[in-house]
Write an enzyme that holds these catalytic residues in place. Structure first.
Site, short mmCIF file in Angstrom:
data_model
loop_
_atom_site.label_atom_id
_atom_site.label_comp_id
_atom_site.label_asym_id
_atom_site.label_seq_id
_atom_site.Cartn_x
_atom_site.Cartn_y
_atom_site.Cartn_z
N ARG A 83 -6.56 3.62 -14.00
CA ARG A 83 -5.84 4.22 -13.16
C ARG A 83 -5.91 5.68 -14.02
O ARG A 83 -4.77 6.45 -13.98
CB ARG A 83 -4.40 3.72 -13.22
N SER A 108 2.53 1.33 -6.60
CA SER A 108 3.09 0.81 -7.59
C SER A 108 3.62 2.19 -8.50
O SER A 108 2.99 3.07 -8.63
CB SER A 108 1.76 0.53 -8.37
N GLU A 123 3.14 5.63 -12.67
CA GLU A 123 1.76 5.81 -12.16
C GLU A 123 1.52 7.14 -11.32
O GLU A 123 0.79 8.04 -11.48
CB GLU A 123 1.24 4.83 -11.24
P1 NAP Z 1 -1.31 -9.74 -8.31
O1 NAP Z 1 -2.53 -10.07 -7.78
O2 NAP Z 1 0.15 -10.32 -8.24
O3 NAP Z 1 -1.48 -9.45 -10.06
C1 NAP Z 1 -0.29 -8.91 -10.70
C2 NAP Z 1 -1.12 -7.85 -11.81
O4 NAP Z 1 -1.96 -8.59 -12.68
C3 NAP Z 1 -2.01 -6.90 -11.09
O5 NAP Z 1 -1.59 -5.65 -11.14
C4 NAP Z 1 -3.46 -7.12 -11.59
O6 NAP Z 1 -3.82 -6.08 -12.32
C5 NAP Z 1 -3.19 -8.24 -12.61
N1 NAP Z 1 -4.37 -9.09 -12.21
C6 NAP Z 1 -4.33 -10.44 -11.03
N2 NAP Z 1 -5.45 -11.14 -11.27
C7 NAP Z 1 -6.06 -10.60 -12.16
C8 NAP Z 1 -7.45 -11.01 -12.41
N3 NAP Z 1 -7.95 -12.06 -11.86
N4 NAP Z 1 -7.84 -10.34 -13.47
C9 NAP Z 1 -7.41 -9.35 -14.02
N5 NAP Z 1 -6.12 -8.80 -13.51
C10 NAP Z 1 -5.51 -9.57 -12.55
O7 NAP Z 1 -0.99 -8.27 -7.96
P2 NAP Z 1 -0.39 -7.29 -6.51
O8 NAP Z 1 0.84 -6.41 -7.02
O9 NAP Z 1 -0.34 -8.11 -5.55
O10 NAP Z 1 -1.52 -6.17 -6.44
C11 NAP Z 1 -2.76 -6.53 -6.19
C12 NAP Z 1 -3.66 -5.52 -6.40
O11 NAP Z 1 -3.39 -4.29 -5.58
C13 NAP Z 1 -3.71 -5.14 -8.01
O12 NAP Z 1 -4.98 -5.03 -8.20
C14 NAP Z 1 -2.99 -3.90 -7.74
O13 NAP Z 1 -3.49 -2.99 -9.00
C15 NAP Z 1 -3.39 -3.37 -6.44
N6 NAP Z 1 -2.16 -2.44 -6.05
C16 NAP Z 1 -2.30 -1.12 -6.35
C17 NAP Z 1 -1.25 -0.21 -6.19
C18 NAP Z 1 -0.96 1.11 -6.09
O14 NAP Z 1 -0.31 1.96 -5.87
N7 NAP Z 1 -2.21 1.61 -7.28
C19 NAP Z 1 -0.15 -0.81 -5.54
C20 NAP Z 1 -0.05 -2.05 -5.12
C21 NAP Z 1 -1.01 -3.11 -5.63
P3 NAP Z 1 -4.50 -4.62 -11.78
O15 NAP Z 1 -3.27 -3.92 -11.37
O16 NAP Z 1 -5.24 -4.04 -12.84
O17 NAP Z 1 -5.67 -5.10 -10.66
#
Ligand code: NAP
Length: 347
Positions: A168, A242, A337
Site C-alpha cells: 500500500r 480501509s 491509509e
Molecule cells: P479479510 O479477507 O477478512 O482478511 C483480513 C486481513 O487479513 C486482510 O486485510 C488481508 O490482508 C489479510 N489476509 C486475509 N487472508 C490472507 C491470506 N490468505 N494471505 C495474506 N493475508 C491475508 O479482509 P477484508 O477486509 O474482507 O478485505 C479483503 C481484501 O480486500 C483484502 O485484501 C483487503 O486489503 C482488500 N480491501 C482493501 C481496501 C482498501 O481500501 N484498500 C478496502 C477493503 C478491502 P491484505 O489487506 O494485505 O490483503
C-alpha cells in the site's frame, strides 16, 4: 484565462469526495488532456497558488477548505498494446474509472487485475497506494507509469521498479505532488493462474460447481459479491475504504504478541508478519460504534463512516481514538491509509 481551460471559483468538493465531507476549493478545474494540465499548472503558478490533483476522491480526507487550485484529473483513454502469445498491455488514461477497466480486461479474457474489482477511484490513483485486494496488488502487473514531473516539467515514464512499490505504498506516496500521473500500463495475460487463495474467495467458489474452468470475469463477479456483502457502498454510507493499513511487525514482536493474544490474526509478509488491523480494532470494541455524525462500519472495523454530515475533523478525531486504543492495548501503531488534506492536519 488561456483557451481550453475553465477555472471556477469557490467550488464545493462534497460531491467529489466519497466521505462526503463539505469543504470548498478556492479554485477548481477539470483537465482532459496533458495540454490542459500544463495550462492549469501555469495558471496556478502565475497566481502563486498551490495545486491539488483530484481523482475519484475515494482515498482523501478533507480536514479543511482547500486554498489551492484543485485539478480534477479526467484524462481518458483505454487501449491494448503489444498483444502477442496470450499477453497484452492494457494502457489506461489517469482519469479512467478503475473498476470499469477491471471489468473490461476481465471480459476480454485477460487475467491479472480481476481481484481488484470494485476498488473505487481512478486508474491514475491506483499506483499511488499500490491498490491491493485478495492477494493481488497493482504492482504485480504494472509495467510503467507515465507522469508529468513537476520538478523538471518533463513527461517521464517510470518502470515498475522505479515506482518503488511496497505494501500500500509507492514513490508517489512518499513524494507527494512531484509526479502527476497521466497514464498507466499493465501487462495482462490470458494464461496466468487466477489468485483464489484468500479465504473469502476460496469459500465463494468452493460451493459452486463450475461446468467450465473459471474465467477472470467469474473471479471479478465473485470479488464484487464478497465486497458488496462486507463493505459499505460509499453512495449509501460515505467512506474511504480501509482507514488503516495492516501493521507489519518484525517476527520477534509477533512472537511476543501471539504469546499474549493467541487468537490474533496475522499472515507472513516478506520476513515480517502482517497483523490484521481490523482484528485489532474489533478487539478494542470499535466495530459498529456510532456517534452522532460518524462511526465504524458494523461488518468491517477498518472502514469509518460519515453517517450524518460529519467533517474531516470528526472522522480524524474518531480515527485518533481508535489508533490510541490499539496502541494502548497491543502496543501496535496503526498507520492511516488515506491521505489527509491539508497534510498538517493528519493523525
Ligand atoms: P479479510 O479477507 O477478512 O482478511 C483480513 C486481513 O487479513 C486482510 O486485510 C488481508 O490482508 C489479510 N489476509 C486475509 N487472508 C490472507 C491470506 N490468505 N494471505 C495474506 N493475508 C491475508 O479482509 P477484508 O477486509 O474482507 O478485505 C479483503 C481484501 O480486500 C483484502 O485484501 C483487503 O486489503 C482488500 N480491501 C482493501 C481496501 C482498501 O481500501 N484498500 C478496502 C477493503 C478491502 P491484505 O489487506 O494485505 O490483503
Amino acid at each position: 484565462m488561456k483557451s481550453g481551460l475553465v477555472v471556477q471559483e469557490s467550488v464545493s468538493l462534497m460531491p467529489r469526495n466519497t466521505l462526503r465531507v463539505e469543504v470548498m476549493a478556492r479554485y477548481y478545474t477539470n483537465v482532459t488532456s496533458v495540454e490542459q494540465l500544463r495550462q492549469a499548472l501555469a495558471w496556478a503558478d502565475e497566481r502563486g497558488l498551490e495545486t491539488l490533483i483530484l481523482g475519484g476522491g475515494s482515498n482523501l480526507v478533507f480536514a479543511d477548505d482547500v486554498d489551492a487550485l484543485v485539478i480534477h484529473m479526467a484524462i481518458a483513454g483505454c487501449h491494448w498494446a503489444n498483444a502477442a502469445n496470450g499477453e497484452a498491455t492494457l494502457v489506461l488514461g489517469a482519469g479512467e474509472c478503475w473498476h470499469e477497466a477491471v471489468l473490461y480486461a476481465a471480459a476480454a479474457g485477460y487475467r491479472g487485475i480481476e481481484n481488484l474489482a470494485l476498488i473505487p477511484g481512478t486508474a491514475g490513483a491506483a499506483p499511488i497506494q499500490n491498490i491491493g485486494a485478495y492477494g493481488v496488488e497493482l504492482s504485480d502487473t504494472l509495467v510503467s507509469v507515465t507522469a508529468l514531473d513537476s520538478e523538471s516539467q518533463d513527461i517521464v515514464k517510470l518502470s515498475n521498479e522505479a515506482c518503488e512499490f511496497a505494501y500500500r505504498d509507492s514513490l508517489f506516496k512518499r513524494q507527494p505532488g512531484r509526479y502527476i500521473i497521466l497514464e498507466i500500463a499493465m501487462q495482462l495475460s490470458r494464461t496466468r493462474s487466477l489468485a483464489l487463495g484468500y479465504g473469502d474467495l476460496q469459500q465463494y467458489f468452493s460451493g459452486r460447481e463450475p461446468a467450465r474452468a473459471l474465467t477472470p470475469a467469474d473471479v471479478a463477479q465473485g470479488v464484487m459479491a464478497i465486497r458488496r456483502r462486507k463493505l459499505p457502498d460509499p453512495a449509501q454510507l460515505p467512506n474511504v475504504g480501509s482507514f488503516f493499513k495492516n501493521a507489519i511487525v518484525p517476527q520477534d514482536t509477533w512472537e511476543q504478541l501471539r504469546a499474549d493474544h493467541p487468537d490474533m490474526v496475522a499472515y507472513p509478509a516478506d520476513h515480517s508478519v502482517k497483523l490484521a488491523a481490523a482484528w485489532l480494532i474489533d478487539q478494542c470494541g470499535w466495530k459498529g460504534y456510532r456517534e452522532d455524525k460518524v462511526g465504524v462500519h458494523n461488518r468491517q472495523a477498518l472502514v469509518l463512516i460519515n453517517h450524518n454530515g460529519g467533517t474531516g475533523a470528526d472522522i480524524l478525531a474518531l480515527a485518533r481514538r481508535i489508533r490510541d486504543d490499539v496502541q494502548a492495548r497491543f502496543g501496535v501503531e496503526l498507520e492511516m491509509e488515506p491521505r489527509v488534506v491539508p497534510a498538517g492536519l493528519g493523525l
